[in-house]
Design an enzyme around this catalytic site. Structure first.
Site, PDB file in Angstrom:
ATOM      1  N   ASP A   1     -23.806 -28.614   7.044  1.00 39.13           N
ATOM      2  CA  ASP A   1     -23.110 -29.631   6.258  1.00 39.13           C
ATOM      3  C   ASP A   1     -21.597 -29.460   6.312  1.00 39.13           C
ATOM      4  OD1 ASP A   1     -22.995 -27.271   4.675  1.00 39.13           O
ATOM      5  OD2 ASP A   1     -24.682 -27.945   3.467  1.00 39.13           O
TER       6      ASP A   1
ATOM      7  N   ASN B   1     -29.722 -24.548  -8.134  1.00 39.31           N
ATOM      8  CA  ASN B   1     -30.542 -25.675  -8.592  1.00 39.31           C
ATOM      9  C   ASN B   1     -31.643 -26.027  -7.587  1.00 39.31           C
ATOM     10  OD1 ASN B   1     -29.084 -26.877  -6.539  1.00 39.31           O
ATOM     11  ND2 ASN B   1     -28.285 -28.555  -7.785  1.00 39.31           N
TER      12      ASN B   1
ATOM     13  N   HIS C   1     -31.221 -26.454  -4.237  1.00 46.88           N
ATOM     14  CA  HIS C   1     -30.852 -27.236  -3.061  1.00 46.88           C
ATOM     15  C   HIS C   1     -30.870 -26.390  -1.793  1.00 46.88           C
ATOM     16  CE1 HIS C   1     -26.451 -26.083  -3.922  1.00 46.88           C
ATOM     17  NE2 HIS C   1     -26.655 -25.669  -2.694  1.00 46.88           N
TER      18      HIS C   1
ATOM     19  N   GLU D   1     -29.649 -32.189  -2.698  1.00 46.31           N
ATOM     20  CA  GLU D   1     -29.727 -31.903  -4.126  1.00 46.31           C
ATOM     21  C   GLU D   1     -31.092 -32.310  -4.694  1.00 46.31           C
ATOM     22  OE1 GLU D   1     -27.554 -30.145  -5.393  1.00 46.31           O
ATOM     23  OE2 GLU D   1     -25.499 -30.761  -4.930  1.00 46.31           O
TER      24      GLU D   1
END
Length: 259
Positions: free
Chosen positions: A67, A136, A138, A143
């Site tokens: 990314d 979280n 990801h 996400e």
């Protein structure tokens, strides 16, 4: 899924480097999927050490990063392109032309995402994808709520990820969007190498490895992959319920390799 719980974060890096080195020795022109973030830094340091000792060459290796921040060019000090140069590329014998990161400053990020997806396919796909797990759940910048069938695309970052990305960077206002490989893109890799260290990752690790397959925890998608290796330190493994079984598997592995 092959789960290793090792004695320390340092041991995690060494074992991960062993897996990367085995692949490179078997396939000197292998295609590696790389991740930024804090978790893989010790792995990259160990790969640099082996390269500088002459034990490992990256001269024919091709890399694809997961990314990049949207609107951030490769020369920006906080770009993932720059982070990879600092943490790996500048210190090993990799050809810069063979290192690929999405162009975050592309004037058409949607087209850039599609082109990046096509480039991975044109090169023959990724042999080994290195992954961390966000707090979280990801993976990449996929996400919670991301489609398990997603491909490389523009994605909005969660508030939790933005907070984590600002840690230690008080002067950097992280963009709220990024170009990221999709979950399906990640799962197309021939093998996955998932690393997690520290107690802050324990809940996400447990959800990813032992929870249900769900878009609420994108990392749970690794359960679908037929060749996924997960390497943890005790802190990251603290919330796992099947630790006894993972230890039993490790004992069986050791017996087999000692014969």
């Amino acid at each position: 899924m092959d789960v290793w719980i090792l004695e320390s974060a340092e041991a995690v890096a060494v074992k991960a480097a062993d897996i990367c080195a085995d692949l490179i020795q078997q396939k000197p022109d292998a295609r590696l999927g790389l991740a930024t973030g804090t978790t893989p830094q010790a792995l990259y340091a160990e790969l640099i050490r082996r390269n500088q000792l002459g034990h490992l060459s990256f001269s024919r290796i091709e890399t694809f990063n997961l990314d990049e921040y949207l609107g951030v060019g490769p020369q920006h000090p906080q770009s993932f392109q720059q982070a990879m140069r600092n943490s790996l590329f500048a210190h090993v014998d990799v050809d810069p032309a063979n290192t690929h990161v999405p162009a975050g400053d592309s004037p058409d990020p949607v087209a850039e995402a599609a082109s990046y997806e096509a480039l991975i396919k044109a090169r023959g796909g990724i042999d080994l994808q290195i992954l961390g797990i966000g707090r979280n759940g990801h993976i990449g910048f996929n996400e919670p709520g991301s489609s398990l069938g997603s491909r490389t695309r523009v994605k909005t970052l969660s508030r939790a990820t933005l907070r984590d990305n600002r840690l230690g960077k008080p002067d950097f206002e992280a963009p709220i969007m990024a170009i990221t490989m999709g979950i399906a893109t990640i799962l197309d890799a021939k093998a996955l190498l998932v690393l997690a260290t520290g107690e802050a990752k324990a809940a996400a690790v447990a959800a990813a490895l032992e929870g249900p397959l769900t878009a609420s925890c994108p990392a749970s998608a690794i359960q679908l992959h037929p060749d996924a290796t997960v390497i943890l330190d005790p802190a990251a493994a603290a919330d796992l319920r099947l630790t006894d079984y993972y230890e039993l598997v490790d004992q069986a592995r050791r017996r087999l390799t000692s014969r």
